[in-house]
Motif scaffolding. Structure first.
Motif, PDB file in Angstrom:
ATOM      1  N   ASN A  92       0.821  -1.210   0.000  1.00 22.50           N
ATOM      2  CA  ASN A  92       0.000   0.000   0.000  1.00 22.50           C
ATOM      3  C   ASN A  92       0.858   1.263   0.000  1.00 22.50           C
ATOM      4  O   ASN A  92       0.465   2.288  -0.566  1.00 22.50           O
ATOM      5  CB  ASN A  92      -0.942   0.002   1.208  1.00 22.50           C
ATOM      6  CG  ASN A  92      -2.054  -1.026   1.069  1.00 22.50           C
ATOM      7  OD1 ASN A  92      -2.505  -1.318  -0.035  1.00 22.50           O
ATOM      8  ND2 ASN A  92      -2.492  -1.587   2.181  1.00 22.50           N
ATOM      9  N   LEU A  93       2.029   1.206   0.620  1.00 20.79           N
ATOM     10  CA  LEU A  93       2.948   2.344   0.567  1.00 20.79           C
ATOM     11  C   LEU A  93       3.404   2.589  -0.860  1.00 20.79           C
ATOM     12  O   LEU A  93       3.486   3.734  -1.315  1.00 20.79           O
ATOM     13  CB  LEU A  93       4.165   2.100   1.469  1.00 20.79           C
ATOM     14  CG  LEU A  93       3.944   2.190   2.985  1.00 20.79           C
ATOM     15  CD1 LEU A  93       5.243   1.881   3.721  1.00 20.79           C
ATOM     16  CD2 LEU A  93       3.450   3.575   3.387  1.00 20.79           C
ATOM     17  N   THR A  96       0.848   4.365  -2.905  1.00 21.89           N
ATOM     18  CA  THR A  96       0.772   5.816  -2.687  1.00 21.89           C
ATOM     19  C   THR A  96       1.861   6.564  -3.434  1.00 21.89           C
ATOM     20  O   THR A  96       1.852   7.805  -3.464  1.00 21.89           O
ATOM     21  CB  THR A  96       0.889   6.156  -1.183  1.00 21.89           C
ATOM     22  OG1 THR A  96       2.175   5.753  -0.709  1.00 21.89           O
ATOM     23  CG2 THR A  96      -0.192   5.484  -0.379  1.00 21.89           C
ATOM     24  N   ILE A 205       2.016  10.005   5.510  1.00 25.97           N
ATOM     25  CA  ILE A 205       1.550   8.863   4.706  1.00 25.97           C
ATOM     26  C   ILE A 205       1.575   7.583   5.538  1.00 25.97           C
ATOM     27  O   ILE A 205       0.626   6.789   5.521  1.00 25.97           O
ATOM     28  CB  ILE A 205       2.417   8.706   3.442  1.00 25.97           C
ATOM     29  CG1 ILE A 205       2.304   9.953   2.558  1.00 25.97           C
ATOM     30  CG2 ILE A 205       2.023   7.463   2.658  1.00 25.97           C
ATOM     31  CD1 ILE A 205       3.285   9.992   1.403  1.00 25.97           C
ATOM     32  N   CYS A 209      -1.607   4.929   6.189  1.00 19.03           N
ATOM     33  CA  CYS A 209      -1.590   3.819   5.230  1.00 19.03           C
ATOM     34  C   CYS A 209      -2.216   2.560   5.846  1.00 19.03           C
ATOM     35  O   CYS A 209      -1.819   2.139   6.938  1.00 19.03           O
ATOM     36  CB  CYS A 209      -0.143   3.533   4.819  1.00 19.03           C
ATOM     37  SG  CYS A 209      -0.006   2.250   3.558  1.00 19.03           S
TER      38      CYS A 209
END
Length: 898
Positions: A92-93, A96, A205, A209
């Protein structure tokens, strides 16, 4: 039934869709797997031994490391769950836009730790800079710096080099937007955003996340992963070694610059590089050091006046008529004083307290009143000028339009984990976790009960110390009287002073022990209250810790100042504690000496202990971590491993620094009338404190995540409250603890000697008691050849018809004390209000600068948008002309064809 062919076609279509879904899922997993393996091993073009151990870049030497995560393989039951969380989180990082590079555990010095290095590319930075409203430069400012002061030429040795004090030029700024990138002064994309802004963006972030769905709830945030030990740490990197400058291609090593110009003890007299601190650590840490520096500067004026008052007391000590009479063998040597305890204590001569009376004059003289009033004005000036300094700082650091940091308002992971209910937020209109009040009330009661219990425990310990003094006083008295070797010591080390010193030291040890345990209990209780946000958590902890430390550190001083010796009674009718121990009496010179002793031991002990703890604790922990690694040398392992082995500053690191400063502020203001040297001790401590904090933050701690703050927050309200309280406490100390008012009453109303008005004051302040009136269980057993003894009070003599009742002088002195308190409080409060009204919260030049910057920013934005509009219109008109020419050509061709 339906047509079987149609049914078969539908089933075939479902199977095909299912195969396609599995195909895309497998492809996505394969893509992520190949991406991870590519990031883990770039062996064809990278060799670990060839990369600089001090590098802050990915293996390609181009992408800068903005953040580092670390973890260790877990062999427990939750190992698979943690691995799955990490995999989902890192995927998921990447979605982004962040770029990750993983260091295998075989490349680490301990052979156990994986490191996940994170880089934020340009597109991510510009996107989240806009989300966070980060202000960036649009034009160099034409407003000159306000550096010059009337005494700037004299303060040259205190100044830092200009490139250190102002590492960057001043600019007009505006909130960054992706669609106006041409507006901003972007010379190099890699250095446009400072490292503090980069790590703040990445942490933003990381904190949002997601890493999966558990128990039907969406889980997210690095804090939750750290709490569950999925990751062992998460931190931004220092930009190099603190003991040497960085080498190309690394950027300028700001950590080294800070260490050389800020964290060195030999630079104790230099100003601090506030702009560099802000650029490296963020505004929240920067404003703490600005506050500590400003407070220390203001202490300099209080320390000078306090030292002058002390010197005055020292020079006038030999001219003090009271101590002269006490020390005179013909006066003090002939006055027999009543025993200070029952049975075991003997009668004593007044001149045995000769040195104590002289010492008392150092702090209890005519300058005491002046210094108490001065400190009431000083504290007002300090708070008003701090508001101005804070306003100037808001302008210089682009915090004028700052709103509360969103991280502080973010829901705490613990709150989400404990919540089983959901509720629509009235502001955001989103469904959020909700904890009903009925679920919190039991914890609030427990919290209140715990705080009350520990405060009661502090009072109980204070009473225990009082009992200690009462019970050992007779022992000290008899021992010092019987021991021949102490004959010369008895002249200045009386039983009263000896008991006071040992009692103060014991009280300080008890304070440290209680504080150690309460810090941990209050953190646990606050956690159990389940605060909704980080801001609520910190506010709740602040209230608990401040209330406790206020009682813990000041209760013994309040007792000595306002209670000791005030409810003693008189010989033959003493008051008793628990009907066993006789209440403590003050020295014939008053309780001010003991208050000074108590204040000196607690204040000095706390400051020395605090500085030693702050310096040694992280040093020992870091040494132990390096010792457990394969090597002890920082030169032999990578930048991220060096930082990983440092101590964590923590989210509450600044909280304890502010708490320490505020408690010291209380010592300086609340009881300063009894100890004019308190500001000087605080000044010397803070000069060391600034360098100790700078040294440990620069060399012994991981780099904290940068955060914004526009003020010192709730601590400012606490300082205002203590400032108001200090006026009352100092007025009461001068009136009831010092001997100033009784001396003035005697001088103006009872003195009969016009040439030496204070002659006879000592005899006047002591009442007479008939030894025959002593109860049998209190009087010493041995017979004496005198029939009366003296005690400190204003009571009628034994031959009076109302013997031992307060005489008229007592009521005159009491009336004078109350009058003094009322007059002093009104004078000081009036001056405080006048000063607060006269001194503007925002300086005039700052108001003008803010208006100028806003005007220029609007003008620059207007010109930019206008030029952009003109270019668009010019392009549109050009396209329209081309379109007309093409249409005309088509018409001409059509005509020629016909």
């Amino acid at each position: 039934m339906g047509d079987p062919n149609v049914l078969e076609m539908v089933q075939e279509e479902e199977r095909r869709a299912s195969r396609e879904e599995r195909f895309f899922e497998v492809n996505e997993q394969d893509l992520n797997s190949r991406e991870s393996s590519f990031l883990i091993s770039e062996e064809p073009r990278f060799k670990k031994d060839e990369q600089s151990k001090d590098s802050i870049f990915f293996r390609d030497g181009i992408r800068q490391i903005d953040f580092v995560l670390s973890y260790v393989d877990d062999i427990k039951k939750e190992a698979e769950l943690k691995a799955e969380r990490r995999k989902e989180f890192e995927q998921n990082l990447r979605k982004t836009g962040l770029e990750l590079e993983i260091e295998d555990k075989m490349n680490s010095e301990d052979g156990k730790t994986y490191f996940v290095k994170i880089h934020a590319p340009w597109e991510v930075l510009v996107t989240y800079a806009e989300v966070l409203g980060i202000k960036m430069p649009i034009k160099e400012s034409d407003i000159p710096r306000a550096d010059k002061t009337p005494f700037s030429c004299m303060l040259g040795p205190l100044k830092l080099p200009r490139n250190v004090k102002h590492p960057h030029a001043e600019y007009f700024t505006a909130q960054f937007t992706r669609h106006r990138q041409e507006l901003f002064l972007i010379e190099d994309e890699s250095s446009f955003f400072p490292s503090s802004s980069r790590n703040r963006i990445v942490y933003y972030i990381l904190s949002r996340c997601p890493f999966g769905i558990e128990d039907g709830k969406k889980r997210f945030g690095i804090e939750r992963l750290l709490n569950s030990h999925t990751y062992s740490s998460a931190f931004p990197l220092h930009d190099g070694q603190y003991w040497k400058p960085s080498e190309p291609p690394n950027p300028v090593n700001e950590r080294y610059t800070l260490c050389q110009n800020w964290a060195r003890f030999s630079y104790f007299y230099k100003e601090q590089p506030f702009n560099l601190i802000r650029d490296y650590y963020g505004e929240k840490i920067g404003i703490y050091f600005v506050f500590l520096g400003f407070y220390t500067e203001m202490l300099l004026f209080a320390a000078i006046v306090g030292l002058a008052c002390f010197i005055y007391g020292l020079l006038s000590m030999h001219d003090n008529s009271s101590s002269t009479e006490i020390c005179d063998p013909e006066i003090g040597g002939q006055i027999i004083m009543c025993p200070l305890c029952d049975v075991m204590c003997d009668y004593w001569r007044l001149n045995s307290t000769c040195w104590a009376s002289k010492f008392s004059h150092l702090f209890d003289n005519e300058s005491t009143v002046f210094f108490a009033i001065f400190m009431g004005i000083w504290v007002t000036l300090f708070l008003e000028f701090w508001k101005q300094r804070q306003a100037r700082l808001e302008y210089e650091w682009d915090l004028v339009d700052f709103e509360e940091e969103q991280q502080q308002l973010q829901l705490r992971p613990e709150f989400e984990a404990m919540c089983t209910h959901r509720k629509v937020n009235a502001v955001t209109k989103e469904v959020e976790p909700y904890l009903p009040l009925c679920s919190r009330i039991p914890w609030y009661f427990l919290s209140g009960a715990t705080v009350t219990l520990w405060m009661s425990l502090v009072i109980a310990c204070m009473v225990a110390v009082i009992v200690y003094r009462l019970s050992v006083f007779a022992t000290f008295a008899s021992f010092m009287e019987s021991e021949a070797s102490l004959k010369h010591v008895r002249s200045f080390l009386t039983p009263q002073i000896t008991t006071s010193l040992t009692g103060s030291c014991l009280n300080f040890i008890v304070i440290l022990i209680l504080n150690f345990f309460y810090e941990r209990i209050s953190a646990w209780i606050t956690k159990m209250e389940i605060p909704r946000t980080h801001q609520e958590y910190e506010s709740s902890l602040t209230l608990k810790m401040f209330l406790f430390q206020f009682v813990n550190f000041y209760s013994s001083c309040f007792y000595v100042a306002f209670f000791k010796g005030k409810f003693v009674g008189y010989p033959g009718k003493y008051t008793y504690l628990f009907n066993v121990w006789r209440s403590e009496e003050c020295d014939p010179g008053g309780c001010l000496v003991e208050l000074t002793t108590q204040l000196t031991i607690i204040m000095t002990g706390k400051q020395v202990f605090g500085n030693i703890k702050e310096a040694i604790y992280p040093l020992v922990l870091n040494w132990w971590r390096r010792r457990k690694a394969r090597t002890n040398s920082e030169k032999l392992y990578s930048r991220w491993e060096q930082d990983h082995d440092l101590e964590t500053f923590g989210s509450l690191g600044l909280f304890y620094e502010y708490l320490e400063t505020v408690i010291q502020f209380g010592f300086v203001t609340l009881f300063v009338a009894s100890f004019p040297l308190a500001p000087l001790l605080a000044l010397l401590n803070n000069i060391i404190e600034i360098r100790v904090d700078a040294w440990k933050l620069t060399t012994q701690y991981r780099r904290p995540v940068a955060a914004k703050a526009h003020s010192i927050g709730v601590w400012q309200d606490i300082l205002y409250g203590m400032a108001v309280l200090s006026v009352a406490t100092n007025a009461f100390i001068v009136a009831f603890t010092s001997d100033m008012i009784p001396r003035l009453v005697y001088y103006y109303a009872y003195s009969k000697n016009a040439i030496q008005p204070m002659k006879g004051y000592v005899n006047n302040s002591l009442s007479i008691f008939l030894i025959a009136d002593f109860p049998n269980h209190t009087v010493p057993s041995e017979k004496r050849d005198f029939t009366t003894c003296r005690y400190r009070d204003y009571r009628n003599p034994p031959d009076h018809e109302e013997k031992y009742f307060h005489n008229m002088q007592y009521w005159h002195v009491l009336a004078a004390k109350m009058t003094f308190i009322i007059i002093m409080e009104h004078v000081v409060f009036l001056m405080k209000f006048l000063l607060a009204w006269m001194i503007p919260d925002v300086p005039k030049d700052v108001v003008e600068r803010i208006k100028r910057e806003k005007l220029m920013t609007v003008k620059i934005l207007h010109d930019f948008e206008l030029n952009k509009l003109k270019e668009n219109l010019r392009m549109n008109s050009s396209d329209f002309a081309k379109h007309l020419i093409i249409q005309e050509n088509k018409v001409q061709l059509a005509k020629s064809a016909t």
